[in-house]
Design an enzyme around this catalytic site. Sequence first.
Site, PDB file in Angstrom:
ATOM      1  N   HIS A 307       0.857  -1.194   0.000  1.00 40.46           N
ATOM      2  CA  HIS A 307       0.000   0.000   0.000  1.00 40.46           C
ATOM      3  C   HIS A 307       0.885   1.233   0.000  1.00 40.46           C
ATOM      4  O   HIS A 307       1.933   1.236   0.644  1.00 40.46           O
ATOM      5  CB  HIS A 307      -0.909   0.011   1.244  1.00 40.46           C
ATOM      6  CG  HIS A 307      -2.070   0.917   1.094  1.00 40.46           C
ATOM      7  ND1 HIS A 307      -1.990   2.262   1.354  1.00 40.46           N
ATOM      8  CD2 HIS A 307      -3.335   0.686   0.672  1.00 40.46           C
ATOM      9  CE1 HIS A 307      -3.162   2.814   1.111  1.00 40.46           C
ATOM     10  NE2 HIS A 307      -3.998   1.882   0.694  1.00 40.46           N
ATOM     11  N   ASP A 363      -7.932  -5.398   0.041  1.00 41.24           N
ATOM     12  CA  ASP A 363      -8.396  -6.273  -1.035  1.00 41.24           C
ATOM     13  C   ASP A 363      -8.022  -7.739  -0.842  1.00 41.24           C
ATOM     14  O   ASP A 363      -8.493  -8.595  -1.574  1.00 41.24           O
ATOM     15  CB  ASP A 363      -7.817  -5.791  -2.375  1.00 41.24           C
ATOM     16  CG  ASP A 363      -8.453  -4.491  -2.812  1.00 41.24           C
ATOM     17  OD1 ASP A 363      -9.681  -4.384  -2.692  1.00 41.24           O
ATOM     18  OD2 ASP A 363      -7.724  -3.588  -3.245  1.00 41.24           O
TER      19      ASP A 363
HETATM   20  N1  ACO Z   1       4.034  -7.505  -4.619  1.00 36.50           N
HETATM   21  C1  ACO Z   1       5.370  -7.501  -4.802  1.00 36.50           C
HETATM   22  N2  ACO Z   1       6.150  -6.433  -4.678  1.00 36.50           N
HETATM   23  C2  ACO Z   1       5.549  -5.274  -4.371  1.00 36.50           C
HETATM   24  C3  ACO Z   1       4.165  -5.185  -4.149  1.00 36.50           C
HETATM   25  C4  ACO Z   1       3.403  -6.366  -4.285  1.00 36.50           C
HETATM   26  N3  ACO Z   1       2.076  -6.357  -4.091  1.00 36.50           N
HETATM   27  N4  ACO Z   1       3.835  -3.916  -3.844  1.00 36.50           N
HETATM   28  C5  ACO Z   1       4.994  -3.228  -3.865  1.00 36.50           C
HETATM   29  N5  ACO Z   1       6.029  -4.056  -4.182  1.00 36.50           N
HETATM   30  C6  ACO Z   1       7.445  -3.705  -4.236  1.00 36.50           C
HETATM   31  C7  ACO Z   1       7.804  -2.997  -5.526  1.00 36.50           C
HETATM   32  O1  ACO Z   1       8.179  -3.903  -6.537  1.00 36.50           O
HETATM   33  C8  ACO Z   1       8.929  -2.104  -5.071  1.00 36.50           C
HETATM   34  O2  ACO Z   1      10.074  -2.894  -4.953  1.00 36.50           O
HETATM   35  P1  ACO Z   1      11.531  -2.276  -5.309  1.00 36.50           P
HETATM   36  O3  ACO Z   1      11.802  -1.256  -4.246  1.00 36.50           O
HETATM   37  O4  ACO Z   1      12.439  -3.446  -5.278  1.00 36.50           O
HETATM   38  O5  ACO Z   1      11.408  -1.671  -6.680  1.00 36.50           O
HETATM   39  C9  ACO Z   1       8.523  -1.698  -3.657  1.00 36.50           C
HETATM   40  O6  ACO Z   1       7.703  -2.780  -3.183  1.00 36.50           O
HETATM   41  C10 ACO Z   1       7.731  -0.398  -3.587  1.00 36.50           C
HETATM   42  O7  ACO Z   1       6.624  -0.537  -4.458  1.00 36.50           O
HETATM   43  P2  ACO Z   1       5.943   0.637  -5.250  1.00 36.50           P
HETATM   44  O8  ACO Z   1       5.315   0.096  -6.493  1.00 36.50           O
HETATM   45  O9  ACO Z   1       6.898   1.777  -5.403  1.00 36.50           O
HETATM   46  O10 ACO Z   1       4.837   1.065  -4.209  1.00 36.50           O
HETATM   47  P3  ACO Z   1       3.607   2.005  -4.512  1.00 36.50           P
HETATM   48  O11 ACO Z   1       3.325   2.717  -3.271  1.00 36.50           O
HETATM   49  O12 ACO Z   1       3.869   2.823  -5.737  1.00 36.50           O
HETATM   50  O13 ACO Z   1       2.443   0.965  -4.889  1.00 36.50           O
HETATM   51  C11 ACO Z   1       0.604  -0.474  -4.707  1.00 36.50           C
HETATM   52  C12 ACO Z   1       1.401   0.659  -4.064  1.00 36.50           C
HETATM   53  C13 ACO Z   1       0.181  -0.066  -6.137  1.00 36.50           C
HETATM   54  C14 ACO Z   1      -0.660  -0.720  -3.903  1.00 36.50           C
HETATM   55  C15 ACO Z   1       1.483  -1.757  -4.755  1.00 36.50           C
HETATM   56  O14 ACO Z   1       1.820  -2.145  -3.447  1.00 36.50           O
HETATM   57  C16 ACO Z   1       0.822  -2.899  -5.500  1.00 36.50           C
HETATM   58  O15 ACO Z   1       0.951  -2.997  -6.730  1.00 36.50           O
HETATM   59  N6  ACO Z   1       0.077  -3.806  -4.774  1.00 36.50           N
HETATM   60  C17 ACO Z   1      -0.604  -4.891  -5.429  1.00 36.50           C
HETATM   61  C18 ACO Z   1      -1.947  -4.410  -5.994  1.00 36.50           C
HETATM   62  C19 ACO Z   1      -2.929  -4.125  -4.869  1.00 36.50           C
HETATM   63  O16 ACO Z   1      -3.135  -4.924  -3.983  1.00 36.50           O
HETATM   64  N7  ACO Z   1      -3.601  -2.971  -4.973  1.00 36.50           N
HETATM   65  C20 ACO Z   1      -4.595  -2.539  -4.005  1.00 36.50           C
HETATM   66  C21 ACO Z   1      -4.067  -1.439  -3.151  1.00 36.50           C
HETATM   67  S1  ACO Z   1      -5.220  -0.981  -1.898  1.00 36.50           S
HETATM   68  C22 ACO Z   1      -6.409  -0.160  -2.695  1.00 36.50           C
HETATM   69  O17 ACO Z   1      -6.256   0.439  -3.711  1.00 36.50           O
HETATM   70  C23 ACO Z   1      -7.724  -0.235  -2.123  1.00 36.50           C
END
Ligand code: ACO
Length: 429
Positions: A307, A363
């Site tokens: 998140h 989720d």
């Molecule tokens: N699985 C694996 N790795 C992840 C995940 C995940 N679900 N989420 C983040 N990471 C990793 C990224 O690859 C990144 O790694 P790095 O530093 O090696 O490059 C690091 O964690 C930071 O991730 P970002 O993408 O920069 O985080 P951001 O805050 O931009 O993204 C998000 C947040 C979109 C929710 C992300 O965690 C994600 O894609 N989650 C999966 C989809 C999801 O569950 N969405 C629902 C969110 S809640 C909502 O909207 C109600």
Amino acid sequence: MSDQKTAILSYDGKEYELPVIKGSEGEIGIDVTQLRAQSGLITFDPGYANTGSCTSNITFVDGENGILRYRGYPIEELAEHGNFIETAWLLIFGELPKKEDLTRFSALLTAEELIHEDLRHHFEGFPTHKNQPMAILSAVINALGSYHPDLYDIKNKSEFFLSVGKIISKVRTIAAFSYRKSIGRCFVYPDPDLSYCHNFLHMMFSIPYKQYDPPKEAVNALSLIFQLHADHEQNCSTSTVRMVGSTQANIFASVSSGICALWGRLHGGANAAVIEMLDHINNGDFTIDEYIEKVKKKECRLMGFGHRIYKSFDPRAKILKKATHDLLNQGFSDHQLEIAMKLEERALSDDYFIERKLYPNVDFYSGIILRALGIPVAMFPVMFAIGRMPGWIAHWYEDYTNTNTRINRPRQIYTGETTRHYVPIDFRK
Ligand code: ACO
């Protein structure tokens, strides 16, 4: 709000003093509204992770400590004692409703539950069996506005109240109709004697001459899901609603844009993506360990995890995990709960997730509950949209009634070609 502190920016031999603003929970931000005028500089923050787009009185989130409060009330207390309609009132009007407020609101929601018959005919234009209820929902909510152009420009509280009733009540009817359309079934009209959530399940699952009578646990679980999704401050879809609203677009168009923003797998579409992921594991396409390895190689993401704000745990996920257990103990079934729990346990003990502070989000468990209630996966983001509607409306109205709001218009750092001159077609290389 300002406690008079300032931040100093030093650039190119000059210093710029920038005011620091402070929120009621102690959050601090540098006010850069005069930065470009004074220095020619803009801030650069793709993804807006460090950018505050507004001040807001609606929802407080402390992601480091897993805290979520609507209008000051902890989400845990609201989930335990309240319901979705009470929460919707709280978010939109700022206070917990008194008995007479709830009576008035319920009467309005019942009065507004039908949609105009002409609007019903819009559904005929969508392809049957293509199963795209989010497309239908966003389009029909926008079209709903065209039946009420008198509410495009809301002039007083009673017009706002009426708009709220129309949207909160009809979104449920439109959502259920979008499902019925997508499976080629007749529409079931709302029943004025039923509560909000019960009525939704009735429109989804009743068939002519056979009324669907859900157990009260199902109705309560649905109310809880809507309640926990009701707001989450400046997330992507809410920011979209505020952005569209900042042009003085009407409330129907603005919340319809929120539905579109919610659709993606990284936001409201994640609940369906979690189920697809669990299905792959359940079908034997990957073991849990294999899936985790794919995630770590960045071939895919662990859906329902991570998140932008929460860096400890998402309090909504905690509540939903317990609710999932309660529901399944009450005789509802879903074969995926065990896989989900093992996957969660495996991820939470893995350095990849620990280092990046990745925890289950709202989720991760919501899909298991929705499926146990018989809601098809394609409808999961729609369920999120129904729940999020009070939040979108509250944020839209907060901006609408703020005389200091400006049109939302970020800047950019241009990285394209510098000036070049037009070349006639015969001379182009
Ligand atoms: N699985 C694996 N790795 C992840 C995940 C995940 N679900 N989420 C983040 N990471 C990793 C990224 O690859 C990144 O790694 P790095 O530093 O090696 O490059 C690091 O964690 C930071 O991730 P970002 O993408 O920069 O985080 P951001 O805050 O931009 O993204 C998000 C947040 C979109 C929710 C992300 O965690 C994600 O894609 N989650 C999966 C989809 C999801 O569950 N969405 C629902 C969110 S809640 C909502 O909207 C109600």
